[in-house]
Design an enzyme around this catalytic site. Structure first.
Site, mmCIF file in Angstrom:
data_model
loop_
_atom_site.group_PDB
_atom_site.id
_atom_site.type_symbol
_atom_site.label_atom_id
_atom_site.label_comp_id
_atom_site.label_asym_id
_atom_site.label_seq_id
_atom_site.Cartn_x
_atom_site.Cartn_y
_atom_site.Cartn_z
ATOM 1 N N TYR A 28 0.857 -1.188 0.000
ATOM 2 C CA TYR A 28 0.000 0.000 0.000
ATOM 3 C C TYR A 28 0.894 1.240 0.000
ATOM 4 O O TYR A 28 0.832 2.098 0.878
ATOM 5 C CB TYR A 28 -0.991 0.008 1.167
ATOM 6 C CG TYR A 28 -2.287 0.651 0.741
ATOM 7 C CD1 TYR A 28 -3.120 0.003 -0.165
ATOM 8 C CD2 TYR A 28 -2.658 1.917 1.179
ATOM 9 C CE1 TYR A 28 -4.292 0.588 -0.616
ATOM 10 C CE2 TYR A 28 -3.823 2.513 0.729
ATOM 11 C CZ TYR A 28 -4.635 1.838 -0.158
ATOM 12 O OH TYR A 28 -5.786 2.422 -0.604
ATOM 13 N N GLY B 81 6.416 8.129 0.657
ATOM 14 C CA GLY B 81 7.535 7.787 1.543
ATOM 15 C C GLY B 81 8.277 6.575 0.999
ATOM 16 O O GLY B 81 9.504 6.593 0.841
ATOM 17 N N HIS B 82 7.518 5.499 0.690
ATOM 18 C CA HIS B 82 8.153 4.303 0.120
ATOM 19 C C HIS B 82 8.841 4.638 -1.207
ATOM 20 O O HIS B 82 9.943 4.171 -1.485
ATOM 21 C CB HIS B 82 7.109 3.216 -0.168
ATOM 22 C CG HIS B 82 6.359 2.719 1.029
ATOM 23 N ND1 HIS B 82 5.024 2.972 1.237
ATOM 24 C CD2 HIS B 82 6.768 1.971 2.073
ATOM 25 C CE1 HIS B 82 4.639 2.392 2.352
ATOM 26 N NE2 HIS B 82 5.665 1.790 2.889
ATOM 27 N N GLY C 248 12.702 3.929 6.258
ATOM 28 C CA GLY C 248 12.288 5.305 6.519
ATOM 29 C C GLY C 248 12.616 5.725 7.950
ATOM 30 O O GLY C 248 12.527 4.922 8.885
ATOM 31 N N GLU C 249 12.965 6.996 8.099
ATOM 32 C CA GLU C 249 13.253 7.523 9.441
ATOM 33 C C GLU C 249 11.964 7.757 10.242
ATOM 34 O O GLU C 249 12.024 8.034 11.430
ATOM 35 C CB GLU C 249 14.059 8.825 9.332
ATOM 36 C CG GLU C 249 15.502 8.553 8.929
ATOM 37 C CD GLU C 249 16.299 9.804 8.608
ATOM 38 O OE1 GLU C 249 15.717 10.918 8.624
ATOM 39 O OE2 GLU C 249 17.494 9.669 8.300
ATOM 40 N N LYS D 92 3.672 10.919 5.900
ATOM 41 C CA LYS D 92 2.978 9.924 5.061
ATOM 42 C C LYS D 92 3.030 8.560 5.751
ATOM 43 O O LYS D 92 4.073 8.175 6.290
ATOM 44 C CB LYS D 92 3.665 9.814 3.702
ATOM 45 C CG LYS D 92 3.685 11.121 2.944
ATOM 46 C CD LYS D 92 2.868 11.047 1.698
ATOM 47 C CE LYS D 92 2.952 12.374 0.958
ATOM 48 N NZ LYS D 92 1.955 12.499 -0.084
ATOM 49 N N SER D 93 1.896 7.864 5.714
ATOM 50 C CA SER D 93 1.814 6.530 6.311
ATOM 51 C C SER D 93 0.657 5.785 5.669
ATOM 52 O O SER D 93 -0.376 6.398 5.358
ATOM 53 C CB SER D 93 1.555 6.657 7.820
ATOM 54 O OG SER D 93 1.098 5.434 8.348
ATOM 55 N N SER D 94 0.827 4.484 5.482
ATOM 56 C CA SER D 94 -0.289 3.684 4.937
ATOM 57 C C SER D 94 -1.484 3.770 5.873
ATOM 58 O O SER D 94 -2.631 3.654 5.452
ATOM 59 C CB SER D 94 0.127 2.229 4.779
ATOM 60 O OG SER D 94 1.309 2.160 4.024
ATOM 61 N N ARG D 95 -1.240 3.960 7.162
ATOM 62 C CA ARG D 95 -2.330 3.999 8.147
ATOM 63 C C ARG D 95 -3.133 5.294 8.083
ATOM 64 O O ARG D 95 -4.233 5.354 8.654
ATOM 65 C CB ARG D 95 -1.789 3.773 9.557
ATOM 66 C CG ARG D 95 -1.290 2.359 9.775
ATOM 67 C CD ARG D 95 -1.035 2.016 11.230
ATOM 68 N NE ARG D 95 -0.887 0.588 11.422
ATOM 69 C CZ ARG D 95 0.276 -0.081 11.435
ATOM 70 N NH1 ARG D 95 1.396 0.583 11.291
ATOM 71 N NH2 ARG D 95 0.310 -1.381 11.594
#
Ligand code: PAF
EC number: 6.3.2.1
Length: 294
Positions: A44, A48-49, A159-160, A196-199
């Site tokens: 997802y 970021g990724h 990622g940091e 940014k986060s998938s969550r």
């Protein structure tokens, strides 16, 4: 031209489900003398990724992106069953960011039914996210070790945003003599500052708005630090007070720790990690920054 070279020349990304197949491809790449990077993900993908994949592609001949929602790093009441996934979308994004191969094994491919080996990093995992998510880092370290053994990367990119994960993996690599260089990459943020986060996709509109308090609280702390504040309790209070202005936010932790050992500090002298975890409804989000006075 070898199969993998032809694939790269034709700009065709490989999609692999089995350990046997990926090992054969890597063997061929090694015969060609190519350098290999790994970007481990749970899919997802977001920007970021993609920043990790792009950096990996700029520094290596081949980039493997693993897309595997690792069950062993989720606690019993966590979001494993609802974790978002869209492998077709992920494949397109990986290809556009410069990945050479997506490795997307099934759980049964990654874990033997009677597996009884766990990789556990002590000390660095009892605080911060480790305190709220018991067993989480054992799951992360076990799957990352397996991915390192399967893909034998020269470099691996993390990622940091997951600062504790990065510190734990660096320590594991050192302690277990893995032959891989760990590269940490900066947090990528939305325009309003939310990391940014998938969550983030779990958030309702109101929670999404409320979540901007995370970066806002950290920015207030940065302001105080840059004016010379060195007292941990003062900085913590600045962050907590700002988060508490937001009624939808429920603090899990606000911590200031040594950036390498992750142990508590009372004064801000060595480089420190300032890390927060906050619930918005059922969604737990994290954010952080590292501060070095020197
Ligand atoms: O950061 C993540 O997405 C996961 O913890 C990782 C490193 C891919 C291991 O499952």
């Amino acid at each position: 031209m070898e199969g993998s070279e032809a694939a790269k020349a034709a700009n065709k990304m490989l999609f692999v489900k089995t350990i046997k197949e990926i090992k054969q491809i890597i063997k061929n790449w090694r015969k060609e003398g190519l350098s290999i990077a790994l970007v481990p993900t749970m899919g997802y993908l977001h920007e970021g990724h993609l920043s990790l994949i792009k950096k990996a592609a700029s520094e290596n001949d081949r980039v493997i992106v693993s897309v595997f929602v690792n069950p062993t790093q989720f606690g019993p009441n966590e979001d494993l069953d609802n974790y978002p996934s869209d492998i077709e979308r992920d494949k397109k994004l990986c290809e556009s960011a410069g990945a050479s191969l997506v490795f997307n094994p099934e759980v049964s491919e990654m874990y033997y039914d009677n597996a009884c080996t766990v990789v556990s990093v002590k000390n660095l995992t009892s605080m911060l996210c480790g305190a709220s998510r018991p067993g989480h880092f054992d799951g992360v370290c076990t799957v990352v070790s397996k991915l390192f053994n399967i893909t034998t990367p020269d470099k691996a990119y993390f990622g940091e945003k997951d600062a504790q994960q990065l510190a734990v993996i660096k320590r594991m690599v050192r302690d277990l003599n893995f032959d891989v260089e760990i590269i940490g990459c900066p947090i990528i943020r939305e325009q309003d500052g939310l990391a940014k986060s998938s969550r983030n996709t779990y958030l309702s509109d109101k929670e999404r708005k409320a979540a901007t308090v995370l970066s806002r609280s950290l920015n207030k702390a940065k302001e105080a630090l840059s004016k010379g504040e060195k007292d941990v309790s003062v900085i913590k209070k600045i962050i907590i007070d700002e988060i508490n202005t937001e009624p939808l936010a429920k603090i899990d932790y606000v911590e200031i720790v040594d950036s390498l050992s992750l142990s508590e500090v009372s004064k801000i002298e060595t480089p420190v990690l300032i890390a927060i975890a906050v619930f918005f409804g059922k969604t737990r989000l994290i954010d952080n920054f590292t501060w070095d006075n020197n």
